[in-house]
Design a protein around this motif. Sequence first.
Motif, short mmCIF file in Angstrom:
data_model
loop_
_atom_site.label_atom_id
_atom_site.label_comp_id
_atom_site.label_asym_id
_atom_site.label_seq_id
_atom_site.Cartn_x
_atom_site.Cartn_y
_atom_site.Cartn_z
N ILE A 264 -11.35 -55.87 18.07
CA ILE A 264 -10.40 -56.15 17.88
C ILE A 264 -10.21 -56.60 16.35
N ALA A 265 -10.99 -58.08 15.90
CA ALA A 265 -10.86 -58.72 14.82
C ALA A 265 -11.30 -58.35 13.58
N SER A 266 -12.05 -57.68 14.29
CA SER A 266 -12.82 -56.20 12.96
C SER A 266 -12.61 -55.74 12.73
N ILE A 267 -11.11 -54.22 12.70
CA ILE A 267 -10.73 -53.84 13.05
C ILE A 267 -9.70 -53.53 11.69
N PRO A 268 -9.56 -54.43 11.11
CA PRO A 268 -8.46 -54.22 10.06
C PRO A 268 -10.06 -53.79 8.36
N GLY A 269 -11.10 -55.27 8.95
CA GLY A 269 -12.12 -54.23 7.21
C GLY A 269 -12.84 -53.65 7.08
N ILE A 270 -12.45 -52.19 8.09
CA ILE A 270 -12.29 -51.17 8.38
C ILE A 270 -10.98 -50.57 7.16
N ALA A 271 -9.82 -50.52 7.35
CA ALA A 271 -9.17 -50.10 6.26
C ALA A 271 -9.01 -50.50 5.42
N PHE A 320 -6.08 -52.50 13.10
CA PHE A 320 -6.25 -51.48 11.61
C PHE A 320 -4.64 -51.05 10.68
N LEU A 321 -3.75 -51.70 11.34
CA LEU A 321 -2.29 -51.17 9.68
C LEU A 321 -3.04 -52.79 9.50
N VAL A 322 -2.90 -53.64 10.14
CA VAL A 322 -3.14 -54.70 9.28
C VAL A 322 -4.21 -55.10 8.36
N GLY A 323 -5.37 -54.17 8.60
CA GLY A 323 -6.01 -54.23 7.05
C GLY A 323 -5.80 -53.13 6.32
N ILE A 324 -4.50 -52.31 6.01
CA ILE A 324 -4.22 -52.29 5.04
C ILE A 324 -3.20 -52.87 4.20
N VAL A 325 -2.43 -53.05 5.23
CA VAL A 325 -1.68 -54.63 4.45
C VAL A 325 -2.61 -55.61 3.47
N ASP A 326 -4.07 -55.94 4.13
CA ASP A 326 -4.34 -57.12 3.40
C ASP A 326 -5.00 -56.22 2.77
#
Length: 407
Positions: A264-271, A320-326
């Motif tokens: 869960i903590a890493s999913i944003p990194g993929i995006a 995952f969408l948080v990763g796009i935001v970042d």
Amino acid sequence: MTKVNKKRKLPEWQQNLHVLWFGNFMAGIGFSLITPFMSLYIDSLGKFSQVQLNLWSGITFSSTFLVTAVISPMWGRLADAKGRKLMLMRASLGMAIVIALMGLVTNVYQLVALRFLQGVFSGYISNANALIATETPRERSGQALGTLTTGNVTGTLLGPLLGGIVATAFGYRATFFITGSLLFIVFLLTVFMVHEHFTPIARSEQKPVKELFQSLSHPQIIFGMFVTTLIIQASNNSINPVLSLYVRQLMGQSSGLNIASGIIASIPGIATLIAAPRFGALGDRIGTHKILLFGLVLGLLVYWPQAFVQNIWQLGFLRFLVGIVDAAMLPQVQTLLAKYAPHEITGRIFSYNQSFQATGNVIGPMLGSFVSGSFGYSGVFISSTVLVMINLIWVRFSTRELTTTKK
């Protein structure tokens, strides 16, 4: 053979970019490897109530960044006087030793003390940015810094996955030893593979802070990005101290809790890895500040619903969408700073930005701990949404002069 060697030999600035991208990636992993289980590690060091656990988690996360916020300007001034490579060596070696020692603590007080000491050895990422900004041809600096930023962001967001797996396989303490080893590798790569052409600047020739900002052509943009960095970090990191506890609330006690928290903590990194280069290229065409504003608007739509998820799958999709935001926010801030900061003061500009970043990292976890203790874990995501709204208004104000300027 000679022709092949010439084709393979990269310009020094590109070699620096490759090495420092890897260094930033490893530094990001080093910092975030322990994120998914830090609260659980603290829980194993004593008997705490839920409120006490939330409080100690916030203090532990924040302590490093409190010291970083205070000491970064000093390191930035020294970097402009002595060189950025020396600061990179100091930061990577110091972090390697301190983080490894965290695996030996016997109580939460020792852990907090080492987290404070970790803040003293901060500055790898900010000095990597400064070195790339000054060693890269001006017409390629925006692209290079955008690429460099993805190293740190991706490492920071992918690290928890590795941390969750290692903690499950070998225990919490082994993870600190592995992290220290990774950072020692970064130190060696920096020593032998990073090149800097630096002319020392006497302290007497460095401008005082007030005069430095008065000499900027676009001080409103520079200061605006400082504050933007603070709010981005506060909104992102308010969730970190309670994320694994929130996952535990959704899953209950489960044998796969550590791995699930890491995922869960890493999913944003993929995006972020996918989206950041594309946003950087798009920003060069339509305006970097426009991509930043888009990221903030998207952030409003992503943070709020995380407070109301019913299962781990819904949380994972939103993360995952948080990763796009970042990807739309963090690299754009660095690029704007690089474009509007003179090379001779780049070290200090990026160090001041790190101070604001660290201040956000202090405020965020403490805010998250307070809100979660008072209103539950869902309240943390609502408070983060409020911070994103404030940031959107601020960025719109601080970049208004760019709306009529071609970027």
